[in-house]
Design an enzyme around this catalytic site. Sequence first.
Site, PDB file in Angstrom:
ATOM      1  N   HIS A 257       1.075  -1.419  -0.019  1.00  0.00           N
ATOM      2  CA  HIS A 257       0.215   0.198   0.392  1.00  0.00           C
ATOM      3  C   HIS A 257       0.929   0.513  -0.195  1.00  0.00           C
ATOM      4  O   HIS A 257       0.057   2.244  -0.365  1.00  0.00           O
ATOM      5  CB  HIS A 257      -1.159   0.246   1.510  1.00  0.00           C
ATOM      6  CG  HIS A 257      -0.884   0.146   2.330  1.00  0.00           C
ATOM      7  ND1 HIS A 257      -0.232  -0.773   3.624  1.00  0.00           N
ATOM      8  CD2 HIS A 257      -0.017   1.951   3.468  1.00  0.00           C
ATOM      9  CE1 HIS A 257       0.138  -0.059   4.485  1.00  0.00           C
ATOM     10  NE2 HIS A 257       0.297   1.229   4.318  1.00  0.00           N
TER      11      HIS A 257
ATOM     12  N   ASP B 167       0.018  -8.178   1.581  1.00  0.00           N
ATOM     13  CA  ASP B 167       0.366  -5.976   1.217  1.00  0.00           C
ATOM     14  C   ASP B 167       1.983  -6.382   1.380  1.00  0.00           C
ATOM     15  O   ASP B 167       2.304  -5.454   2.406  1.00  0.00           O
ATOM     16  CB  ASP B 167      -0.680  -5.110   2.328  1.00  0.00           C
ATOM     17  CG  ASP B 167       0.022  -3.942   2.234  1.00  0.00           C
ATOM     18  OD1 ASP B 167       0.313  -3.284   1.547  1.00  0.00           O
ATOM     19  OD2 ASP B 167      -0.603  -3.163   3.564  1.00  0.00           O
TER      20      ASP B 167
ATOM     21  N   SER C 111       4.423   2.539   7.941  1.00  0.00           N
ATOM     22  CA  SER C 111       4.420   1.487   7.090  1.00  0.00           C
ATOM     23  C   SER C 111       5.408   1.286   5.876  1.00  0.00           C
ATOM     24  O   SER C 111       6.107   1.948   5.480  1.00  0.00           O
ATOM     25  CB  SER C 111       2.675   1.929   6.242  1.00  0.00           C
ATOM     26  OG  SER C 111       1.903   1.588   6.621  1.00  0.00           O
TER      27      SER C 111
END
Length: 315
Positions: free
Chosen positions: A78, A108, A189
């Site tokens: 992402h 992911d 992230s």
Amino acid sequence: SQLSGAQGTISGLQSQLGGINSSLATLDQQTAALIKTSTAIQDAAAKALPSMVFIETHSGSGSGVIMDKDGYILTNKHVVEGATEARVITQDRRIYNVVNIWEDSLMDLAVVKIDAKNLTAAEFGDTSDLKIGDTVVALGNPLGYSPADYGSTVTAGIVSNLLNWWNFGIGYLYPDLIQFDVFITNGNSGGPLIDLDGKVIGINSLGEEAGINYAINVATAERVYNNLVNSHQSIHPYLGVDIWDFEQPIPGEPSATQLLGAEIWDVVPGSPAAAAGLRVDDVIINANGQTIGLSIEFIRLLWRLDVGDTLTLTV
């Protein structure tokens, strides 16, 4: 007689000195261990931080970790999904244009490639002995702060849970998560979650509430990384069953049940499961010697295998 007595006294003193020297050596070892423990977080962060990078695309930014000195960087999908152009900033403020991005189709995770040599690469750790309560450290670039601005961020805490999983649809399956109370936010992230040896044990991926955050366990992420680097495509093991938790009656307690095992609700025709003779209503209670208490335990074990591995089940 006096000389003999003096010699005996001297021997006794020498013996006592030997004992004192031994005690001092033990004390030195204990002191060194205490000093090492007191600086463990700093030492781990110092080891891993040179491998952490800032990733910037047209739609946002995130973090990543260099896993190969020739410029292969592991991150979240992402962070880079849909990007045609991106750039990477290393801790020494070098800026690289990304030359390739390979994304996993189910999880992911992604690998970003930059054209570089002799970078400082991190090491994958081993989570087989990871326990709830173990100290972990999260590295990242929160809120878009890059090494060119304020630098990267280090936060520390403990492992909170090892059974959590999420599924946000195709492309966002999280079957193998480490939950931790380390504070992370937007921009963390793709950054590494490390142990006190400074090795990568997870990829920081998502948060639910303050103090409830998740990283993809390297027991799964390392295999995805290797597949993306070596074949540039997503490769996952496949069994061909739909399963859920099984409620087993408890002997002597007619009004209670216990979740124990993974019940098969569907078997895909022509799948490895069908070829092996698995049937609807079978309950998997052991896989490769590991007791299966919940269906997610079986899914996690399956996703840690390589294509072509043999899976031994007790049903």
